[in-house]
Scaffold this active site. Structure first.
Site, mmCIF file in Angstrom:
data_model
loop_
_atom_site.group_PDB
_atom_site.id
_atom_site.type_symbol
_atom_site.label_atom_id
_atom_site.label_comp_id
_atom_site.label_asym_id
_atom_site.label_seq_id
_atom_site.Cartn_x
_atom_site.Cartn_y
_atom_site.Cartn_z
ATOM 1 N N SER A 171 -27.806 50.967 -129.417
ATOM 2 C CA SER A 171 -26.608 51.179 -129.317
ATOM 3 C C SER A 171 -25.499 51.806 -128.892
ATOM 4 C CB SER A 171 -26.270 51.497 -130.904
ATOM 5 O OG SER A 171 -24.644 50.743 -131.046
ATOM 6 N N TYR A 184 -25.999 57.234 -137.477
ATOM 7 C CA TYR A 184 -26.032 56.390 -136.885
ATOM 8 C C TYR A 184 -26.582 56.384 -135.361
ATOM 9 C CZ TYR A 184 -26.275 50.857 -135.280
ATOM 10 O OH TYR A 184 -26.421 50.037 -134.643
HETATM 11 N N1 LIG Z 1 -24.197 44.090 -134.218
HETATM 12 C C1 LIG Z 1 -23.869 44.874 -134.052
HETATM 13 O O1 LIG Z 1 -22.520 44.947 -134.080
HETATM 14 C C2 LIG Z 1 -24.588 45.812 -133.870
HETATM 15 C C3 LIG Z 1 -24.767 46.629 -132.129
HETATM 16 C C4 LIG Z 1 -25.193 47.251 -131.570
HETATM 17 C C5 LIG Z 1 -26.755 48.071 -131.964
HETATM 18 N N2 LIG Z 1 -27.153 47.031 -133.067
HETATM 19 C C6 LIG Z 1 -28.031 47.188 -133.823
HETATM 20 O O2 LIG Z 1 -29.791 46.136 -133.936
HETATM 21 C C7 LIG Z 1 -30.245 45.882 -134.797
HETATM 22 C C8 LIG Z 1 -30.212 44.617 -135.677
HETATM 23 O O3 LIG Z 1 -28.730 44.595 -136.292
HETATM 24 P P1 LIG Z 1 -28.094 43.226 -136.869
HETATM 25 O O4 LIG Z 1 -26.621 42.642 -136.112
HETATM 26 O O5 LIG Z 1 -28.322 42.012 -136.469
HETATM 27 O O6 LIG Z 1 -28.717 43.657 -137.819
HETATM 28 P P2 LIG Z 1 -28.570 42.995 -139.344
HETATM 29 O O7 LIG Z 1 -27.968 44.532 -140.274
HETATM 30 O O8 LIG Z 1 -28.009 41.844 -139.828
HETATM 31 O O9 LIG Z 1 -30.131 43.274 -139.296
HETATM 32 C C9 LIG Z 1 -30.612 44.057 -139.521
HETATM 33 C C10 LIG Z 1 -32.173 43.563 -140.686
HETATM 34 O O10 LIG Z 1 -33.354 45.124 -140.224
HETATM 35 C C11 LIG Z 1 -33.856 44.743 -141.576
HETATM 36 N N3 LIG Z 1 -34.383 46.583 -142.207
HETATM 37 C C12 LIG Z 1 -33.323 46.938 -142.111
HETATM 38 N N4 LIG Z 1 -34.407 47.859 -142.977
HETATM 39 C C13 LIG Z 1 -35.436 47.588 -142.362
HETATM 40 C C14 LIG Z 1 -37.069 48.496 -142.674
HETATM 41 N N5 LIG Z 1 -37.329 49.696 -143.261
HETATM 42 N N6 LIG Z 1 -38.215 47.555 -142.256
HETATM 43 C C15 LIG Z 1 -37.915 46.685 -141.386
HETATM 44 N N7 LIG Z 1 -36.351 45.521 -141.462
HETATM 45 C C16 LIG Z 1 -36.222 46.243 -142.098
HETATM 46 C C17 LIG Z 1 -32.657 44.058 -142.584
HETATM 47 O O11 LIG Z 1 -32.877 43.707 -143.787
HETATM 48 C C18 LIG Z 1 -32.333 43.053 -141.843
HETATM 49 O O12 LIG Z 1 -32.664 42.015 -141.475
HETATM 50 C C19 LIG Z 1 -30.250 46.852 -135.176
HETATM 51 O O13 LIG Z 1 -30.926 48.026 -134.934
HETATM 52 C C20 LIG Z 1 -28.696 47.229 -135.142
HETATM 53 O O14 LIG Z 1 -28.444 49.068 -135.503
HETATM 54 C C21 LIG Z 1 -26.576 45.964 -133.653
#
Ligand SMILES: NC(=O)c1ccc[n+]([C@@H]2O[C@H](COP(=O)([O-])OP(=O)(O)OC[C@H]3O[C@@H](n4cnc5c(N)ncnc54)[C@H](O)[C@@H]3O)[C@@H](O)[C@H]2O)c1
Length: 291
Positions: A171, A184
């Protein structure tokens, strides 16, 4: 000076020459966090490119995971439902992860592609107030969990002697010092370090490992959650209502908008494809110019 690529037959253009063959046909992709926004978007992109899909998430996300599977089958050039499977595990549990990799291998084959995407944003509060248990939980999911999955996947793939590629979800928080997100930010910086060493360790067996660092991506759960929680957390850096915080965040982005889920998924697909065959150990910032 002679151009080595012009004389070395091993360095010819690797672009597939059969336009009828989907670029990821024959590949098998494991996507964690596939019930979530970015995991689902990437799964659909990979399925559309011809990969078989193993969509993984927590058992509690079964309904959303089912939706991801349905969309992958719909997007697949063959519409072959047997090329898509779903599996439930907690990324922090090595036993569950190992069993899931075996289950996937039996169902659709050993995955040669991994989008190591499951993640948790954590609470939003000042470093001086940040809850230690939540800090541990964020590190456990985002760092240890990502490691456990990468380790199990790479071990299974190495045993087949096939090459492969992984993308770890980092991120811009790893680099930009966002307020109220100490756990984070720390966790995603660790993902960048893990990516570099894993790339070096796995290069000898033909496995590439890269990272992506999205900034503000939406619409989706993480965008809504961070705008709401930044507004609720006292800080001199953001206002205290969601509209103001949203405008302040977008104001940090030179392209003046958040990125779409598809704009992240297309980078994941690229890094996992053979078009990225000489990229390993790198981080791609998907940030609209923000730093
Ligand atoms: N959306 C953003 O703006 C953004 C920006 C930078 C990084 N990210 C990273 O991208 C990835 C996905 O983000 P997103 O926006 O789709 O979030 P999201 O919350 O929609 O999806 C995250 C998924 O991870 C799963 N998860 C959480 N803990 C878990 C565990 N212990 N075991 C298995 N699954 C687990 C959740 O159930 C969820 O479905 C994450 O790693 C997030 O940190 C997202």
């Amino acid at each position: 000076m002679t151009d080595p690529a012009a004389t070395d037959p091993d360095q010819t253009d690797p672009t597939p020459t059969d336009p009828a063959r989907p670029p990821l046909a024959g590949r098998i992709a494991l996507i964690t966090g596939a019930a979530g926004d970015l995991g689902r978007a990437a799964a659909v992109h990979l399925a559309r490119a011809g990969a078989a899909i193993a969509a993984a998430d927590l058992a509690s996300r079964g309904a959303e995971l089912g939706e991801t599977v349905a969309r992958c089958v719909e997007a697949s050039p063959t519409s072959d439902a047997s090329a898509t499977t779903s599996v439930a595990f907690d990324v922090t549990d090595p036993g569950q992860v190992a069993a899931a990799v075996d289950q996937i291998s039996d169902a659709i084959g050993v995955p040669d592609l991994l989008y190591n995407n499951a993640g948790y944003q954590g609470a939003f509060s000042n470093t001086a107030d940040y809850d230690v248990d939540d800090f541990r939980r964020v590190l456990d999911i985002n760092v240890t969990g990502a490691f456990v999955v990468l380790r199990a996947w790479a071990g299974a793939l190495r045993a087949t002697a096939r090459p492969g590629a992984a993308v770890n979800a980092a991120s811009m928080a790893a680099l930009g010092g966002p307020p109220n997100m100490v756990a984070y930010a720390a966790s995603k910086a660790a993902v960048l370090g893990m990516t570099k060493t894993a790339a070096v360790d796995l290069a000898p067996v033909g496995i590439r490992v890269n990272a992506i660092s999205p900034a503000f991506i939406g619409p989706g759960m993480m965008w809504d959650r961070q705008v709401e929680l930044q507004a609720a957390a006292p800080s001199p850096y953001y206002g205290d209502d969601v509209e103001t915080v949203a405008a302040e965040m977008i104001g940090q982005v030179p392209l003046r908008r958040y990125g779409s889920l598809d704009e992240v998924a297309s980078v994941v697909r690229f890094l996992l494809s053979d078009e990225a065959s000489y990229l390993t150990g790198i981080n791609i910032e998907i940030a609209g110019g923000a730093s």
